[in-house]
Design a protein around this motif. Structure first.
Motif, PDB file in Angstrom:
ATOM      1  N   GLY A  20       0.680  -1.086   0.195  1.00 38.64           N
ATOM      2  CA  GLY A  20       0.101  -0.069   0.038  1.00 38.64           C
ATOM      3  C   GLY A  20       0.773   1.425   0.149  1.00 38.64           C
ATOM      4  O   GLY A  20       0.290   2.433  -0.428  1.00 38.64           O
ATOM      5  N   GLN A  21       1.967   1.120   0.570  1.00 39.64           N
ATOM      6  CA  GLN A  21       2.911   2.323   0.610  1.00 39.64           C
ATOM      7  C   GLN A  21       3.322   2.739  -0.971  1.00 39.64           C
ATOM      8  O   GLN A  21       3.652   3.747  -1.035  1.00 39.64           O
ATOM      9  CB  GLN A  21       4.183   2.183   1.404  1.00 39.64           C
ATOM     10  CG  GLN A  21       4.019   2.045   2.606  1.00 39.64           C
ATOM     11  CD  GLN A  21       3.573   3.454   3.297  1.00 39.64           C
ATOM     12  OE1 GLN A  21       3.796   4.404   3.005  1.00 39.64           O
ATOM     13  NE2 GLN A  21       2.679   3.192   4.571  1.00 39.64           N
ATOM     14  N   PHE A  22       3.137   1.737  -1.808  1.00 37.50           N
ATOM     15  CA  PHE A  22       3.420   2.131  -3.108  1.00 37.50           C
ATOM     16  C   PHE A  22       2.496   2.595  -3.885  1.00 37.50           C
ATOM     17  O   PHE A  22       2.436   3.244  -5.190  1.00 37.50           O
ATOM     18  CB  PHE A  22       4.195   1.115  -3.899  1.00 37.50           C
ATOM     19  CG  PHE A  22       5.501   0.561  -3.433  1.00 37.50           C
ATOM     20  CD1 PHE A  22       6.777   1.154  -3.865  1.00 37.50           C
ATOM     21  CD2 PHE A  22       5.745  -0.177  -2.311  1.00 37.50           C
ATOM     22  CE1 PHE A  22       7.979   0.739  -3.406  1.00 37.50           C
ATOM     23  CE2 PHE A  22       6.981  -0.459  -1.590  1.00 37.50           C
ATOM     24  CZ  PHE A  22       8.197   0.028  -2.317  1.00 37.50           C
ATOM     25  N   SER A  23       1.149   2.513  -3.510  1.00 32.97           N
ATOM     26  CA  SER A  23       0.216   3.298  -3.868  1.00 32.97           C
ATOM     27  C   SER A  23      -0.466   4.792  -3.163  1.00 32.97           C
ATOM     28  O   SER A  23      -1.107   5.602  -3.523  1.00 32.97           O
ATOM     29  CB  SER A  23      -0.881   2.475  -3.973  1.00 32.97           C
ATOM     30  OG  SER A  23      -0.797   1.291  -4.576  1.00 32.97           O
ATOM     31  N   ALA A  24       0.302   4.708  -2.184  1.00 30.72           N
ATOM     32  CA  ALA A  24      -0.013   6.133  -1.167  1.00 30.72           C
ATOM     33  C   ALA A  24       0.553   7.157  -1.646  1.00 30.72           C
ATOM     34  O   ALA A  24       1.582   7.248  -2.200  1.00 30.72           O
ATOM     35  CB  ALA A  24       0.478   5.807   0.369  1.00 30.72           C
ATOM     36  N   PRO A  25      -0.379   8.560  -1.767  1.00 31.30           N
ATOM     37  CA  PRO A  25       0.357   9.559  -2.207  1.00 31.30           C
ATOM     38  C   PRO A  25       1.691  10.021  -1.276  1.00 31.30           C
ATOM     39  O   PRO A  25       1.715   9.705  -0.079  1.00 31.30           O
ATOM     40  CB  PRO A  25      -0.753  10.542  -2.107  1.00 31.30           C
ATOM     41  CG  PRO A  25      -1.600   9.911  -0.978  1.00 31.30           C
ATOM     42  CD  PRO A  25      -1.437   8.633  -1.004  1.00 31.30           C
TER      43      PRO A  25
END
Length: 114
Positions: free
Chosen positions: A20-25
């Motif tokens: 999810g960190q790679f999709s988070a702004p």
């Protein structure tokens, strides 16, 4: 050696849980892409392993390099949509932690092999 181990499978699961960190702004930083960062981190850890084990047999060194290539390929597959983007600080931290933990697996495996 490492790539086929249960420890590596657990680390991949951990990495996927943090995907999810790679999709988070977030603000992208630096001039390197995730691709370049991963290659740099893996290479520096492999060099550290070799420096720490100067009397390691050449065959073991080659096996470590082959597995390092597989680890990069695994990360490229997992991060394919983000591979050519610049990372955020959070992404850098996750990649540094993951690759550091993979190095620990290599350290343990090398210690058993020598």
């Amino acid at each position: 050696m490492v790539v086929e181990s249960e420890g590596y499978a657990a680390l991949i699961e951990y990495f996927i849980e943090n995907l999810g960190q790679f999709s988070a702004p977030g603000d992208q930083v630096g001039s390197e892409t995730i691709d370049e960062l991963v290659h740099e981190l893996v290479a520096s850890q492999i060099m550290a392993i070799c420096d720490q084990n100067k009397d390691m047999p050449q065959a073991l060194r080659f096996e470590i390099m082959r597995e390092a290539d597989q680890i990069v390929a695994d990360l490229e597959e997992i991060l394919s949509s983000k591979w050519k983007q610049k990372p955020t600080y959070a992404q850098i931290n996750i990649l540094e932690e993951f690759i550091g933990l993979v190095k620990n697996l290599f350290d343990a495996s090398v210690a058993e092999s020598i």
